[in-house]
Write an enzyme that holds these catalytic residues in place. Structure first.
Site, PDB file in Angstrom:
ATOM      1  N   GLU A 260      -5.370  -8.434  -0.033  1.00  0.00           N
ATOM      2  CA  GLU A 260      -6.092  -8.192   1.214  1.00  0.00           C
ATOM      3  C   GLU A 260      -7.550  -7.942   0.906  1.00  0.00           C
ATOM      4  O   GLU A 260      -7.881  -7.274  -0.073  1.00  0.00           O
ATOM      5  CB  GLU A 260      -5.554  -6.969   1.977  1.00  0.00           C
ATOM      6  CG  GLU A 260      -4.217  -7.137   2.640  1.00  0.00           C
ATOM      7  CD  GLU A 260      -3.791  -5.898   3.428  1.00  0.00           C
ATOM      8  OE1 GLU A 260      -4.688  -5.158   3.917  1.00  0.00           O
ATOM      9  OE2 GLU A 260      -2.585  -5.682   3.560  1.00  0.00           O
TER      10      GLU A 260
ATOM     11  N   GLU B 220       0.799  -1.221   0.000  1.00  0.00           N
ATOM     12  CA  GLU B 220       0.000   0.000   0.000  1.00  0.00           C
ATOM     13  C   GLU B 220       0.841   1.285   0.000  1.00  0.00           C
ATOM     14  O   GLU B 220       0.742   2.119   0.904  1.00  0.00           O
ATOM     15  CB  GLU B 220      -0.967   0.006   1.188  1.00  0.00           C
ATOM     16  CG  GLU B 220      -1.970  -1.129   1.138  1.00  0.00           C
ATOM     17  CD  GLU B 220      -3.011  -1.083   2.240  1.00  0.00           C
ATOM     18  OE1 GLU B 220      -4.006  -1.810   2.132  1.00  0.00           O
ATOM     19  OE2 GLU B 220      -2.835  -0.319   3.220  1.00  0.00           O
TER      20      GLU B 220
END
Length: 466
Positions: A368, A166
């Protein structure tokens, strides 16, 4: 209820990170990272005053946790090496830290689990942050050297590598929104950080290619990047200004990284608009050639919620910084009230079609996806297991969207759930529980399967989703 089947070679797994699970934050030669520093400086910033020392005791319970994953039918999982545990302040291997990761990879193989390894999960060593962090080219180069050390140390053990998790989040949370330590509000500095992370990714990828070419890294290994992708939408019948908000927010958060990992470049239209608004990146001569080395083998997509935007009411925010969009509240949104996030499985389908159409040949997986809920202890059944049908509904909806994307030709290869076993989550600590497996903080971090785990085991072992 209608059922559907995922491909035979589709893998199921779990997602976690070193700083959120390992614990033992100051043992074995580990250096202090930013979460440790923040926890010591202001523990009250963390929910229930539970700081970075907690994790979920994975270092103590890893053998049990690996058995749980295997027993649930999972075949892969992703975690991260902590930069602050693997290296000392001189940039050399910390023997105790290296020994821990060697043991983890050995135990994973023994349990029949393929370990995916990420190199950075928001956990910069504090001494490097104090030298400038991601705003410093010196730290960018230190990260590239760290990656090279990791490839050399574990190159024959690890098959799946990732440079960053991320990379769009840390610039936003630390430097722009002021949520994470040191709680800054500076859009321009956030973009400098984003740019330097992009350069760091490319340098690390180049080091991976070199290590693979000389045999240090196994020949069948792959390198990737994991990002939080939030498909960007606006209201029906949008104005040109609404569509401009979509272009810029989607460009900064999504296209930036997709273009980097597939083309080795950044979206020119986004860079031009940033420059027009006084945001200038620290581009050096030769950087274009460095970025060209950032093309990866595949992509991890973290997906929790969409982004909905509209034209901004003002072109600057309360800090006088550029503002390209305001939030649009969709009246039909279904919300996870605990987390404040919209539940929109269709966004995963839309991302898959975007990859298929605009980045052909890019294999990807869901790295995720998960649902965090407060006060799950209130949902205990008569046998003391937590009853969480909402988690089953969440995952079923997202798998159904994935199945449709795969059927439509999107090359999605697997699904990792975050976090299979409840873990510490930044300043929220254990406020929202994500797991199919409970961690009981009042009983020595004891693990207990929630009711949803029965459903997960059936799906993972049969690939049939009911």
């Amino acid at each position: 209820m209608e059922q559907f089947t995922l491909p035979d070679d589709f893998f199921f797994g779990a997602a976690m990170s070193g700083p959120q699970t390992e614990g033992e934050w100051n043992t074995g030669g580990k250096l202090e990272n930013l979460w440790d520093t923040w926890s010591q400086e202001n523990l009250s910033d963390f929910y229930n005053r539970v700081g970075s020392y907690a994790g979920n005791a994975f270092m103590a319970k890893y053998q049990e946790d690996l058995r749980i994953m295997a027993d649930l039918g999972l075949t892969t999982y992703r975690t991260s090496i902590q930069w602050s545990r693997l290296l000392d302040e001189d940039g050399n291997i910390n023997p105790e830290g290296a020994a821990w990761y060697h043991e983890l990879f050995r135990a994973s193989r023994e349990a029949g689990l393929e370990c995916f390894v990420n190199l950075y999960h928001f956990d910069m060593p504090t001494f490097l942050f104090r030298r400038g962090g991601w705003e410093s080219r010196e730290v960018v180069e230190a990260y590239a050297a760290y990656a090279a050390k990791a490839f050399a140390e574990f190159g024959q053990e690890v098959k799946h590598w990732f440079t960053f998790n991320e990379p769009t989040v840390e610039p936003e949370q630390r430097f722009q929104a002021g949520v994470w330590y040191p709680k800054l509000h500076d859009f321009g500095r956030a973009r400098v950080v984003q740019y330097h992370i992009s350069v760091a990714h490319a340098l690390a990828t180049a080091n991976f290619r070199a290590a693979q070419a000389d045999g240090t890294v196994r020949a069948d290994a792959k390198i990737g990047l994991i990002n939080a992708f939030t498909p960007t939408y606006t209201r029906e019948n949008p104005t040109p200004e609404d569509l401009e908000a979509v272009r810029m927010m989607g460009g900064i958060n999504n296209r930036w990284w997709l273009d980097l990992i597939t083309k080795g470049e950044l979206p020119v239209d986004v860079l031009d608009t940033l420059a027009e608004n006084g945001v200038h990146l620290p581009i050096r001569p030769g950087d274009a050639e460095i970025l060209k080395q950032g093309v990866v083998d595949w992509l991890g997509c973290n997906y929790y919620h969409p982004t909905r935007v509209q034209a901004p009411a003002s072109k600057v925010d309360e800090y006088g910084l550029p503002r390209f969009a305001d939030e649009y509240v969709w009246p039909d949104a279904v919300m996870n009230e605990s987390r404040g996030w919209e539940i929109y499985p269709e966004g995963l389908y839309d991302f898959g079609i975007d990859v298929r159409d605009n980045y052909p040949g890019l294999e990807w997986f869901v790295s995720e996806s998960g649902m965090g809920v407060m006060d799950e202890h209130l949902h205990r059944g008569d046998d003391y297991r937590i009853e969480d049908p909402y988690r089953v509904d969440f995952v079923r909806g997202h798998l159904e969207a994935l199945a449709r994307a795969i059927e439509a030709g999107s090359p999605c290869k697997g699904y990792h759930y975050w976090g299979l076993i409840d873990n510490w989550s930044w300043s929220n600590a254990f406020k929202n529980r994500y797991g199919f497996v409970e961690v009981d903080l009042m009983d020595g971090y004891k693990r207990r399967l929630k009711r949803s785990a029965d459903w997960l085991r059936e799906v993972a072992t049969t690939h049939v989703v009911k």
